[in-house]
Structures are given as structure tokens and as C-alpha cells.
Motif scaffolding. Structure first.
Motif, short mmCIF file in Angstrom:
data_model
loop_
_atom_site.label_atom_id
_atom_site.label_comp_id
_atom_site.label_asym_id
_atom_site.label_seq_id
_atom_site.Cartn_x
_atom_site.Cartn_y
_atom_site.Cartn_z
N THR A 97 0.85 -1.20 0.00
CA THR A 97 0.00 0.00 0.00
C THR A 97 0.89 1.25 0.00
O THR A 97 1.56 1.53 0.98
N TYR A 116 -2.66 8.51 0.40
CA TYR A 116 -2.26 7.34 -0.37
C TYR A 116 -1.86 7.73 -1.79
O TYR A 116 -2.20 8.80 -2.29
N SER A 118 -2.01 6.16 -5.77
CA SER A 118 -2.70 5.15 -6.58
C SER A 118 -1.69 4.43 -7.47
O SER A 118 -1.67 4.57 -8.68
N ASP A 120 -0.40 0.72 -8.36
CA ASP A 120 -0.66 -0.71 -8.28
C ASP A 120 0.46 -1.44 -9.02
O ASP A 120 1.12 -0.89 -9.89
N ASP A 246 -8.48 0.82 4.01
CA ASP A 246 -9.22 1.68 3.08
C ASP A 246 -8.36 2.08 1.87
O ASP A 246 -8.83 2.82 1.01
N HIS A 247 -7.13 1.59 1.82
CA HIS A 247 -6.27 1.91 0.68
C HIS A 247 -6.85 1.27 -0.58
O HIS A 247 -7.35 0.14 -0.54
N PRO A 248 -6.83 1.98 -1.73
CA PRO A 248 -7.44 1.42 -2.95
C PRO A 248 -6.80 0.12 -3.42
O PRO A 248 -7.43 -0.65 -4.14
N PHE A 249 -5.56 -0.14 -3.02
CA PHE A 249 -4.90 -1.37 -3.43
C PHE A 249 -4.55 -2.26 -2.23
O PHE A 249 -3.58 -3.01 -2.27
N TYR A 250 -5.36 -2.16 -1.20
CA TYR A 250 -5.21 -3.04 -0.03
C TYR A 250 -5.36 -4.49 -0.49
O TYR A 250 -6.38 -4.86 -1.09
N HIS A 253 -7.98 -8.24 1.13
CA HIS A 253 -9.35 -8.63 0.91
C HIS A 253 -9.41 -9.90 0.05
O HIS A 253 -10.45 -10.56 -0.02
#
Length: 256
Positions: A97, A116, A118, A120, A246-250, A253
Motif C-alpha cells: 500500500t 495514499y 494510486s 498498483d 481503506d487503501h485502494p490497493f489493499y 481482501h
């Protein structure tokens, strides 16, 4: 989230002791602030003739605020300068992240929210593996693709929350304690041997010489199949390090 400055003179001595005990892989990172001590200990043993540079495997890591294309090489050069070495053997992405690029290692906006980036990618970093997080699916996937897994936090530990610790310790686990008594080993040695027999490399941390000696003394016994299964059954899917969900590339999940 504060950085604790290590005593790099002590770090250097621990590295010298570890080399004397047979260790050849040393793991550090920019964010640990221990690169100067690790490098000094290694250089001292090279200069004394006890080891050659090619005998030692050195890992350091890229921090979250330097994931940008233009940031990686300068960050590596900074680490080499801190280590006092010409090269490292492995340069890892510390966390998947990314933070906003810049000099602030923990950038926040005006309301205190982490900023953060973005960014990836598909790349390689160590994964958390210990008896309470066996990560069996990911380990099996890596093995099927001829990827070596290195476990960080192989001895488990505590979650840190606002300066306080919380969570279970594998050292107090009744199953691990019973297996340790059976083999006349410590719970730490059982946890490390467990990973080695799974084909997982381990990277334990210690600041005490007698623990460093203990952690390498895991090659004179073998855990039986029943005990390996008992240790696998300790899995709680308990992740110690799962910051910034809550990071967009966590990544956590995913079902791994």
C-alpha cells in the motif's frame, strides 16, 4: 505511529554475534533505521576476514513513500549509503500500500488522514506467516509456481494500537507449549521448525544474543506428521499486520 530509533552500535554488535553463530542472511529496512548498524556489523566481519561479502545475503526494503518510478533508484542508493555496502542481495517492496511520494514517510492531509498513492503493481514482498496465520493457500500457490516464501513475524507477536499491545501470543499457546515440551525445545524453536518443514524460509527478529543462538538451533530435530498437523490446526487467520484497509490497493481482501 512513531519510529523508534535503534541503538545502531548495539545492532552492529548483534550482527557480529549472529555471524559468529552462523547466520548469513540479514534483513533490514529504511523504516527500521537499522541499516547503519547492520552494515557496520557486516563490514567489521568482512574486514576481520571472518566472512566475505559474497557469503552474506542482505535484504533491505523500499518504504511506502517511494513507490513512484522516479523514487525507487534514489531510495536504493540512500539505503546503500546507510549500509556502507556496494550492493544488496534483495530489495523488497516493504508494503503493498503506497503513500504519496515525498520526504514525509507518513504523509497526512490537514485532517490527519494518510495520503495514499494510486500505484498498483504485481511484485514480490515477504508475507506474514506464523502458527496463528498459516497462510496455507498462498504458500501452496507459491510452491506450485516455484516461488520461495519467506515468512516475516514467524514467531507471531502482538498488534500495536495507540502504543499499547493487544492480541494472543503463540508462546502462551497450550498446543505449542506441549509440543515444545515433547521435543525439549522452546516454543520459538517449534514455531521456526514448523515453517522450515513447510518449505518456508524464516526471518526471526531478536535483540538478545541468547535468543539469536536459540533461533538458529532448529536443525537437530524433526517434527512428526501429527505434530505438524496440530500446528496447522492452530491457525486462526489472525493477521498482525493489516494496516490501511481503506487503501485502494489493499491486498488482504483477497482470499489468500
Amino acid at each position: 505511529m512513531e519510529n523508534i530509533e535503534p541503538d545502531n552500535a548495539q545492532v552492529a554488535q548483534l550482527v557480529r554475534d549472529a555471524i559468529d553463530l552462523g547466520y548469513r542472511h540479514f534483513d533490514t529496512a529504511q523504516i527500521y533505521r537499522s541499516e547503519p548498524g547492520v552494515g557496520k556489523g557486516i563490514r567489521d566481519k568482512i574486514e576481520s576476514g571472518d566472512v566475505k561479502r559474497e557469503d552474506i545475503f542482505v535484504t533491505t526494503k523500499l518504504w511506502r513513500n517511494a513507490h513512484g518510478t522516479d523514487d525507487v533508484v534514489p531510495s536504493l542508493r540512500s539505503s546503500l549509503q546507510e549500509l556502507g555496502l556496494d550492493y544488496v542481495d534483495l530489495f523488497l517492496i516493504h508494503w503493498p500500500t503506497a503513500f504519496q511520494s515525498g520526504p514525509n514517510q507518513f504523509p497526512k492531509d490537514e485532517v490527519g488522514k494518510f495520503q495514499y498513492a494510486s500505484i498498483d503493481y504485481l511484485d514480490t514482498w515477504k508475507i506474514e506467516v506464523h502458527p496463528y496465520l498459516s497462510n496455507s493457500k498462498l504458500v501452496a500457490f507459491c510452491k506450485s509456481h516455484d516461488i520461495t516464501v519467506m515468512a516475516y513475524s514467524p514467531l507471531g507477536g502482538f498488534k500495536w494500537r495507540n502504543g499499547e499491545t493487544e492480541g494472543p501470543s503463540i508462546f502462551n499457546d497450550s498446543t505449542i507449549q506441549a509440543i515444545a515440551r515433547k521435543y525439549e525445545k522452546s516454543p520459538a524453536q517449534i514455531a521456526l521448525r514448523f515453517q522450515l518443514q513447510r518449505g518456508v524460509a524464516v526471518c526471526p527478529k531478536s535483540s538478545k544474543k541468547h535468543r539469536i543462538a536459540e533461533n538458529i538451533n532448529v536443525f537437530d530435530f524433526t517434527l512428526g506428521p501429527e505434530d505438524m498437523n496440530r500446528l496447522l490446526a492452530c491457525d486462526r487467520n489472525y493477521r498482525l499486520n493489516a494496516e490501511f484497509p481503506d487503501h485502494p490497493f489493499y491486498p488482504f481482501h483477497e482470499n489468500f
